[in-house]
Motif scaffolding. Sequence first.
Motif, PDB file in Angstrom:
ATOM      1  N   LEU A   1       0.807  -1.221   0.000  1.00  0.00           N
ATOM      2  CA  LEU A   1       0.000   0.000   0.000  1.00  0.00           C
ATOM      3  C   LEU A   1       0.840   1.271   0.000  1.00  0.00           C
ATOM      4  CD1 LEU A   1      -2.880  -0.932   2.489  1.00  0.00           C
ATOM      5  CD2 LEU A   1      -2.921  -0.924  -0.007  1.00  0.00           C
ATOM      6  N   SER A   2       2.113   1.166   0.332  1.00  0.00           N
ATOM      7  CA  SER A   2       2.954   2.366   0.373  1.00  0.00           C
ATOM      8  C   SER A   2       3.344   2.858  -1.011  1.00  0.00           C
ATOM      9  CB  SER A   2       4.216   2.088   1.201  1.00  0.00           C
ATOM     10  OG  SER A   2       4.936   1.011   0.637  1.00  0.00           O
ATOM     11  N   VAL A   3       3.063   2.052  -2.046  1.00  0.00           N
ATOM     12  CA  VAL A   3       3.341   2.496  -3.415  1.00  0.00           C
ATOM     13  C   VAL A   3       2.425   3.666  -3.744  1.00  0.00           C
ATOM     14  CG1 VAL A   3       3.371   1.813  -5.832  1.00  0.00           C
ATOM     15  CG2 VAL A   3       4.022   0.163  -4.066  1.00  0.00           C
ATOM     16  N   ASP A   4       3.000   4.770  -4.192  1.00  0.00           N
ATOM     17  CA  ASP A   4       2.234   6.007  -4.369  1.00  0.00           C
ATOM     18  C   ASP A   4       1.439   6.021  -5.675  1.00  0.00           C
ATOM     19  OD1 ASP A   4       3.054   6.934  -1.981  1.00  0.00           O
ATOM     20  OD2 ASP A   4       4.652   8.216  -2.750  1.00  0.00           O
ATOM     21  N   SER A   5       0.628   5.020  -5.896  1.00  0.00           N
ATOM     22  CA  SER A   5      -0.297   5.064  -7.014  1.00  0.00           C
ATOM     23  C   SER A   5      -1.597   5.687  -6.534  1.00  0.00           C
ATOM     24  CB  SER A   5      -0.560   3.652  -7.548  1.00  0.00           C
ATOM     25  OG  SER A   5      -1.278   2.891  -6.588  1.00  0.00           O
ATOM     26  N   ASP A   6      -2.385   6.185  -7.475  1.00  0.00           N
ATOM     27  CA  ASP A   6      -3.662   6.786  -7.111  1.00  0.00           C
ATOM     28  C   ASP A   6      -4.535   5.769  -6.385  1.00  0.00           C
ATOM     29  OD1 ASP A   6      -5.740   9.114  -7.665  1.00  0.00           O
ATOM     30  OD2 ASP A   6      -6.744   7.247  -8.178  1.00  0.00           O
TER      31      ASP A   6
ATOM     32  N   ASN B   1      -3.689   3.107  -4.587  1.00  0.00           N
ATOM     33  CA  ASN B   1      -3.229   2.806  -3.241  1.00  0.00           C
ATOM     34  C   ASN B   1      -3.403   3.983  -2.289  1.00  0.00           C
ATOM     35  OD1 ASN B   1      -2.555   0.143  -3.600  1.00  0.00           O
ATOM     36  ND2 ASN B   1      -0.443   0.566  -4.185  1.00  0.00           N
ATOM     37  N   LEU B   2      -3.216   5.207  -2.789  1.00  0.00           N
ATOM     38  CA  LEU B   2      -3.436   6.374  -1.938  1.00  0.00           C
ATOM     39  C   LEU B   2      -4.900   6.447  -1.504  1.00  0.00           C
ATOM     40  CD1 LEU B   2      -1.280   9.094  -3.764  1.00  0.00           C
ATOM     41  CD2 LEU B   2      -0.802   8.048  -1.549  1.00  0.00           C
ATOM     42  N   GLN B   3      -5.807   6.133  -2.418  1.00  0.00           N
ATOM     43  CA  GLN B   3      -7.217   6.131  -2.056  1.00  0.00           C
ATOM     44  C   GLN B   3      -7.518   5.028  -1.055  1.00  0.00           C
ATOM     45  OE1 GLN B   3     -10.322   7.078  -4.722  1.00  0.00           O
ATOM     46  NE2 GLN B   3      -8.978   7.659  -6.396  1.00  0.00           N
ATOM     47  N   LYS B   4      -6.904   3.862  -1.219  1.00  0.00           N
ATOM     48  CA  LYS B   4      -7.083   2.783  -0.252  1.00  0.00           C
ATOM     49  C   LYS B   4      -6.588   3.206   1.131  1.00  0.00           C
ATOM     50  CE  LYS B   4      -6.965  -1.419  -3.096  1.00  0.00           C
ATOM     51  NZ  LYS B   4      -6.203  -2.671  -3.380  1.00  0.00           N
TER      52      LYS B   4
ATOM     53  N   TYR C   1      -7.139   3.974   6.608  1.00  0.00           N
ATOM     54  CA  TYR C   1      -6.439   4.606   7.729  1.00  0.00           C
ATOM     55  C   TYR C   1      -6.953   6.003   8.050  1.00  0.00           C
ATOM     56  CZ  TYR C   1      -2.784   1.005   7.286  1.00  0.00           C
ATOM     57  OH  TYR C   1      -2.091  -0.178   7.247  1.00  0.00           O
ATOM     58  N   GLY C   2      -7.792   6.579   7.186  1.00  0.00           N
ATOM     59  CA  GLY C   2      -8.090   7.998   7.363  1.00  0.00           C
ATOM     60  C   GLY C   2      -6.800   8.776   7.191  1.00  0.00           C
ATOM     61  N   TYR C   3      -6.484   9.596   8.187  1.00  0.00           N
ATOM     62  CA  TYR C   3      -5.249  10.374   8.129  1.00  0.00           C
ATOM     63  C   TYR C   3      -4.074   9.657   8.786  1.00  0.00           C
ATOM     64  CZ  TYR C   3      -8.396  14.105   6.707  1.00  0.00           C
ATOM     65  OH  TYR C   3      -9.341  14.847   6.045  1.00  0.00           O
ATOM     66  N   GLY C   4      -4.353   8.477   9.392  1.00  0.00           N
ATOM     67  CA  GLY C   4      -3.231   7.705   9.887  1.00  0.00           C
ATOM     68  C   GLY C   4      -3.376   7.237  11.321  1.00  0.00           C
TER      69      GLY C   4
ATOM     70  N   SER D   1      -7.333  11.233  -7.370  1.00  0.00           N
ATOM     71  CA  SER D   1      -8.464  11.629  -8.198  1.00  0.00           C
ATOM     72  C   SER D   1      -9.759  11.387  -7.435  1.00  0.00           C
ATOM     73  CB  SER D   1      -8.475  10.819  -9.501  1.00  0.00           C
ATOM     74  OG  SER D   1      -8.615   9.440  -9.230  1.00  0.00           O
ATOM     75  N   ASN D   2     -10.739  12.252  -7.667  1.00  0.00           N
ATOM     76  CA  ASN D   2     -12.093  12.087  -7.141  1.00  0.00           C
ATOM     77  C   ASN D   2     -12.201  12.199  -5.621  1.00  0.00           C
ATOM     78  OD1 ASN D   2     -13.157  11.593  -9.766  1.00  0.00           O
ATOM     79  ND2 ASN D   2     -12.418   9.484  -9.620  1.00  0.00           N
TER      80      ASN D   2
END
Length: 858
Positions: A637-642, A644-647, A652-655, A780-781
């Motif tokens: 999940l740490s891969v900075d794809s759109d 994974n960031l949405q996941k 986690y919300g903000y962490g 995105s979105n």
Amino acid sequence: MQTKSSFSHLKLVKVKSGAPNLSGGGDQSEKTKELKKNNASHALYLKEQVQSLKEHFVELKRQEDSEEAIPSGVPLLLKVDPQVDVEYLRTSFGFEIVSEQEDGFVIVASDDIDFKKFLKKVQGFSQGLGRTGSVAQVHEILFEPTQRDRLQRVLSEELFSTWSSIRDNDELIVDISVSCVGTSEVPKYPAEVEGQSIEKYAERIATWEEKYNTAYFTWDLLKIERENMIEAYLSRYRGEILNIVDGVQDKFELPDSLNFRIRISGRGFRDLVLNCSYLIDVAGPDSINSDFTAQAFENQLEFQCKITPPTQDAPYVCIVDSGIQEEHPLLSGAIDKAATVSLLQAPFNHGADEFPPGGHGTRVAGAVLYRDGIPRSGQYEFKSWLINARVLDNNNRLPSYLMPAAYLKYIVEKLKSYKSGVRVYNHSIGSSTPCKLTHMSIWAAAIDLLSHEHDVLFVQAAGNIMDIGTQSAPGILDMLSSGHKYPDFLIQPASRICNPAQSFSALTVGSVSHTEHNDGLKKSFARINMPSSFSRAGLGLWGSIKPEVVEYGGDNAHDINANPAISNPPDLCLELVRASVVPPSPLVDRDAVGTSYVAPKVSAIAAELCRLFPSESALFYKAMIVHSARWPNIDPLSVDSDENLQKMLKLYGYGIVNLDRALGNTNFRVTTFSPGKPSIRAREAHIYKIPVPEVVRKPGNENKIRIEVTLVYSAKPKRTRKLARRYFSTWVDWQTNALGEGLEEFAGRVLKNQPVHRKSSVRIVIPWTIGHKKSDGQLSNIRRGAGATQKDWADVRAHELPKEFLISVVGHEGWSKDPEDEANYCLIVSFEAIDGDLEIYSDIKVAIDRMTVGNVEV
């Protein structure tokens, strides 16, 4: 005892305020433009639909002549232009807007059964007359005698599915929400006109004040009228408004609605739903979520620890739950028994926690007091007092006579003046099903209103996914068997946060695992720092980021064989205090997991902030906790794809919250906040400034600096509307200067009536993660302004930092036109050298101190 950090949080300095430059609204849809061109045929269609409506309701009225008719308007379901504010339905046609729905649908009511005002506009539209173009924004009038489309939007899924099978003599207990907005409105406050005399302007203000007072007087009368209407229905069918305690009804009032829990016959229920046009929604009582409890494993232990009660001025945390074993040797020193509240009727009208095995509220209470574990020896001082507010019965269920919004109001108002006042409420109670996404529920809206009016913080559990669920809330095994693997099943719609965790003002807490397990037979779903397999996830209502934070709360294990079962080995469970009386059992054990037990760990942080910063607002406590949170580095999940960031945002919300960051700083981190309890009105902007010394941003400083911004706000909610921009009386957002933009240039861009300044030749936009608009950030979105908690962060090189970091907080008009309506807010900004290679705290503190000596707001 935790003390204030030597690297304390610093106060932000407001340097400018004024009227903001705001962009215009949206354009009409292509459908509306097409209907304007075909005005004659569209007008004919609308007239035919209205005629069918009239004939139907005239016939109904004729049938009612045998018994006294209850005036309750004519309900209409409209499909309108989704790109246009629906207020024109009130101002142009005289309709009362009962509720906005999804996809451009709106439920309205008309007190005029002949629709004279609407038909006059339609006639003018057919002839191409001026000031009738809003007719084209009404795309459809949906009508059939059974009102199926309207019922599907007013009734909960459960009630709608059983609608046809409800018998006359059935007894139902339901929550109803009744619109009370009418067609009155507070006019806009008169603006000053250049050249107008003082006397003339005073006359205009006096006229406005008269209309202002008339509008509020009309709303008060309307609420009385609508309450009398509901009581008339109940009287006709021998129903009743239920009571939470003697003399206190299950009723909750919002700015736009009255909300009741009623008992009524099946025949009366059908009459009410079909003929009361002001119903926003109707639902049965929520079933309450459970946690995972295993067999107690640990034998009775001796505790040699000397426990010291809290100091007299320590903050209070109210545990709204199943009660607490108040004489428990590990809890009793912190419980203020004089303040205990029980809203259960006999024989359970006491505060004891009798939910077997081991209790629920008792475990929650222990998690507040022993956030970091239960000591066996030495000395331990409690940091907060606990108040026991019991609302759940011996089966950990909410009795049908308790309406959640009403019990929350009763408890908060009872405790608001108790000693120094109760600021933090732990609410580890929620529905067993995912929250709905059309409107804010009565339960969640009550949390929003109470938080705003009383300056309190509700810490809310995100809710649990059970091992085996139901059709509306499938469990873990159900989703695994349908092909959804961990962690992907956590972001399915059925795994969405429970009701009332969607509340914008509640601090919603999910769970991550603190460990992992594999004994060859059973294996945990999660690795360390991964989301707990039971923890419900986001997004929340209208795309808001929920849960805001997560905390360590354990995990479930599954059998490794082909037919997995769910279990809870002790090492995956939190160590919790247990109710040890019913049945006799250990004082402490590792035998339970659930989001119920992570919420109180966050309540403990809120209480500590309350103790260290007693003069700050509850919004400050929430904002500082959210600000402390960060995502863990978890592959993949740490891969900075759109994707994974949405996941990450959904899971986690903000962490994961961090106590040290919430309470203080380091040499490498500096946190600033808006002090006191700032508020802002619509069409108002506040600009804050943080000076960045040259030593920090000098050329060649390649150190990575993380800029984090958190804004939390509250305002008056309105259930008839959707989206935060119409749900709140005033909504708020923030934006910052570009990396090469100074104060005067930024103020000229943000505020009206500022001198025009040439744009800087160097203007680099800060690369925010989420972004102000859906197209601004790395996702995105998703946009940060969808809710009332707005955090964002970006990494820049130290030499790229501006000479002055500037941020504006802007108030926007929501549903209210009242110029006195305000939103309360807290703003937090921090800089951190995240690799720990550049000391910045002292230099920025000195620069802020220098600025505050001679600098005042201009």
